[in-house]
Motif scaffolding. Structure first.
Motif, PDB file in Angstrom:
ATOM      1  N   SER A 179       0.852  -1.196   0.000  1.00  0.00           N
ATOM      2  CA  SER A 179       0.000   0.000   0.000  1.00  0.00           C
ATOM      3  C   SER A 179       0.877   1.231   0.000  1.00  0.00           C
ATOM      4  CB  SER A 179      -0.907   0.002   1.231  1.00  0.00           C
ATOM      5  OG  SER A 179      -0.133   0.240   2.403  1.00  0.00           O
ATOM      6  N   PRO A 180       0.342   2.389  -0.382  1.00  0.00           N
ATOM      7  CA  PRO A 180       1.149   3.620  -0.374  1.00  0.00           C
ATOM      8  C   PRO A 180       1.775   3.916   0.985  1.00  0.00           C
ATOM      9  CG  PRO A 180      -0.856   3.981  -1.614  1.00  0.00           C
ATOM     10  CD  PRO A 180      -0.989   2.623  -0.974  1.00  0.00           C
ATOM     11  N   GLN A 181       1.066   3.513   2.075  1.00  0.00           N
ATOM     12  CA  GLN A 181       1.628   3.773   3.394  1.00  0.00           C
ATOM     13  C   GLN A 181       2.931   3.001   3.619  1.00  0.00           C
ATOM     14  OE1 GLN A 181      -1.489   3.182   2.665  1.00  0.00           O
ATOM     15  NE2 GLN A 181      -2.777   4.767   3.621  1.00  0.00           N
ATOM     16  N   ASP A 182       3.122   1.894   2.880  1.00  0.00           N
ATOM     17  CA  ASP A 182       4.356   1.119   3.043  1.00  0.00           C
ATOM     18  C   ASP A 182       5.583   1.882   2.554  1.00  0.00           C
ATOM     19  OD1 ASP A 182       3.039  -1.079   4.116  1.00  0.00           O
ATOM     20  OD2 ASP A 182       2.627  -1.948   2.148  1.00  0.00           O
ATOM     21  N   LEU A 183       5.365   2.919   1.759  1.00  0.00           N
ATOM     22  CA  LEU A 183       6.494   3.719   1.285  1.00  0.00           C
ATOM     23  C   LEU A 183       7.202   4.437   2.430  1.00  0.00           C
ATOM     24  CD1 LEU A 183       4.966   5.257  -1.976  1.00  0.00           C
ATOM     25  CD2 LEU A 183       6.701   3.458  -1.816  1.00  0.00           C
ATOM     26  N   ASN A 184       6.500   4.596   3.561  1.00  0.00           N
ATOM     27  CA  ASN A 184       7.121   5.237   4.717  1.00  0.00           C
ATOM     28  C   ASN A 184       8.321   4.445   5.222  1.00  0.00           C
ATOM     29  OD1 ASN A 184       5.179   7.277   4.705  1.00  0.00           O
ATOM     30  ND2 ASN A 184       3.813   6.168   6.081  1.00  0.00           N
ATOM     31  N   LYS A 185       8.376   3.155   4.888  1.00  0.00           N
ATOM     32  CA  LYS A 185       9.454   2.294   5.384  1.00  0.00           C
ATOM     33  C   LYS A 185      10.673   2.297   4.467  1.00  0.00           C
ATOM     34  CE  LYS A 185       6.641  -1.184   5.326  1.00  0.00           C
ATOM     35  NZ  LYS A 185       6.063  -2.550   5.462  1.00  0.00           N
ATOM     36  N   HIS A 186      10.581   2.995   3.344  1.00  0.00           N
ATOM     37  CA  HIS A 186      11.654   2.943   2.361  1.00  0.00           C
ATOM     38  C   HIS A 186      12.124   4.353   2.006  1.00  0.00           C
ATOM     39  CE1 HIS A 186      11.117  -1.350   1.658  1.00  0.00           C
ATOM     40  NE2 HIS A 186       9.810  -1.126   1.670  1.00  0.00           N
ATOM     41  N   PHE A 201       1.700  12.034  -3.244  1.00  0.00           N
ATOM     42  CA  PHE A 201       0.957  11.675  -2.037  1.00  0.00           C
ATOM     43  C   PHE A 201      -0.321  12.506  -1.911  1.00  0.00           C
ATOM     44  CE2 PHE A 201       4.950   9.705  -0.667  1.00  0.00           C
ATOM     45  CZ  PHE A 201       4.475   8.561  -0.043  1.00  0.00           C
ATOM     46  N   ALA A 202      -0.248  13.796  -2.264  1.00  0.00           N
ATOM     47  CA  ALA A 202      -1.436  14.654  -2.164  1.00  0.00           C
ATOM     48  C   ALA A 202      -2.558  14.132  -3.050  1.00  0.00           C
ATOM     49  CB  ALA A 202      -1.080  16.087  -2.548  1.00  0.00           C
ATOM     50  N   GLY A 203      -2.231  13.549  -4.195  1.00  0.00           N
ATOM     51  CA  GLY A 203      -3.251  12.984  -5.079  1.00  0.00           C
ATOM     52  C   GLY A 203      -4.001  11.823  -4.457  1.00  0.00           C
ATOM     53  N   LEU A 204      -3.415  11.204  -3.438  1.00  0.00           N
ATOM     54  CA  LEU A 204      -4.069  10.110  -2.715  1.00  0.00           C
ATOM     55  C   LEU A 204      -4.646  10.561  -1.383  1.00  0.00           C
ATOM     56  CD1 LEU A 204      -1.405   7.309  -3.329  1.00  0.00           C
ATOM     57  CD2 LEU A 204      -3.651   7.504  -4.412  1.00  0.00           C
ATOM     58  N   GLY A 205      -4.542  11.870  -1.115  1.00  0.00           N
ATOM     59  CA  GLY A 205      -5.034  12.387   0.150  1.00  0.00           C
ATOM     60  C   GLY A 205      -4.145  12.036   1.323  1.00  0.00           C
ATOM     61  N   LEU A 206      -2.860  11.812   1.049  1.00  0.00           N
ATOM     62  CA  LEU A 206      -1.910  11.422   2.089  1.00  0.00           C
ATOM     63  C   LEU A 206      -0.835  12.495   2.261  1.00  0.00           C
ATOM     64  CD1 LEU A 206      -1.376   7.688   1.046  1.00  0.00           C
ATOM     65  CD2 LEU A 206      -2.872   8.553   2.871  1.00  0.00           C
ATOM     66  N   ILE A 207      -0.193  12.466   3.417  1.00  0.00           N
ATOM     67  CA  ILE A 207       0.912  13.377   3.688  1.00  0.00           C
ATOM     68  C   ILE A 207       2.213  12.696   3.325  1.00  0.00           C
ATOM     69  CG2 ILE A 207       2.159  14.646   5.485  1.00  0.00           C
ATOM     70  CD1 ILE A 207      -0.472  14.925   6.988  1.00  0.00           C
TER      71      ILE A 207
END
Length: 298
Positions: A179-186, A201-207
């Motif tokens: 998931s996109p949140q997994d990118l936080n680990k890399h 990230f903004a396009g997915l509503g994420l920070i």
């Protein structure tokens, strides 16, 4: 005032003598006798009404008038020679200098250079790759393909390809990116263009998580670093199909962000030559055919 009618042979004789500063070497270069060369130079001096050389024990020294004339003649004769060299096989060959951002060069243009050469044998294409920071006049270019929004002062620009940016990484790293949140680990690899990851990230509503590590000035360099498993890069996937096909890179997500397009540019102040027009039309037609077949061929 009327200009003196000066034979070309007299100008060539003086130019050769000015380079060598000896009549003997100049005569050998021009395949004439030293006496004939000396006669041509005296003829030129008589027509101009000035002395161009002073004789010294070891050869010749240019006078002030000769020093002013010599470099102008050298440049002019070189230009004439270069132009004549372009006539071959009953046609004129135009040298075309094109600067190309590296990703577009390797991902699209270079595999198709043979097609352009076959369609336009009268154009001698010379490609100079760059990292998108290019000055057409300073680098002696006729055209430049670059990435951006198409707004560059003093340039005409034709949009040739949209290039949305998509996360890409090594297959081994992709196993842990579900998931996109997994990118936080890399590590998220960065280019010199700010705001790319933030926009994705903004396009997915994420920070966007904090960005660290080196900044690279080339998408090709980013792709190479990502293929080594050293992080995830935002890349123009349409120009990296070979990397995907060979398994060096994969796309863990389909979501992309549009940060610009590829444009063909030229100076507004310079008229379009036949070679420039041929390249522009060929480029546009080739890209149109790619779109007609469902995108860039692998």
């Amino acid at each position: 005032m009327d200009r003196p009618n000066i034979p070309l042979n007299a100008l060539r004789a003086f130019e050769a003598a000015a380079r060598h500063l000896t009549l003997s070497k100049a005569a050998v270069e021009l395949c004439v006798t030293q006496a004939a060369l000396s006669h041509q130079i005296r003829n030129l001096e008589d027509r101009l009404g000035v002395a161009l050389f002073r004789r010294v024990p070891r050869g010749l020294v240019l006078t002030e008038e000769g020093a002013a004339l010599a470099p102008v003649l050298t440049r002019s004769l070189d230009a004439i020679g270069n132009t004549l060299d372009r006539f071959s096989g009953g046609r004129y060959h135009e040298a075309l200098h094109v600067g190309v951002v590296g990703t577009f060069a390797t991902g699209w243009l270079i595999p198709r250079l043979a097609d352009f050469e076959a369609a336009h044998p009268e154009v001698d294409l010379r490609v100079f790759t760059n990292n998108n920071r290019v000055s057409i006049p300073a680098e002696g270019l006729d055209l430049a393909i670059r990435f951006g929004d198409g707004s560059w002062h003093g340039l005409d620009a034709w949009r040739i390809m949209d290039a949305p940016l998509t996360p890409m990484c090594a297959p081994s790293l992709a196993l842990s990116v579900i998931s996109p949140q997994d990118l936080n680990k890399h590590r998220l690899l960065r280019s010199y263009r700010a705001g790319e990851w933030e926009g994705w990230f903004a396009g997915l509503g994420l920070i966007c998580p904090p960005l660290r590590g080196p900044i690279l000035d080339s998408s090709v360099a980013l792709a190479d670093m990502a293929s080594q498993g050293r992080g995830v890069a935002l890349l123009p996937a349409a120009l990296l199909t070979h990397w995907e096909r060979t398994g060096r890179l994969v796309r863990p997500f389909d979501h992309s962000v549009a940060m610009g397009s590829y444009w063909l540019t030229r100076l507004q102040s310079r008229p379009e030559t036949a070679g420039m027009r041929s390249f522009r039309r060929w480029l546009q037609q080739a890209l149109f055919c790619d779109e007609g077949t469902g995108g860039l061929p692998a």
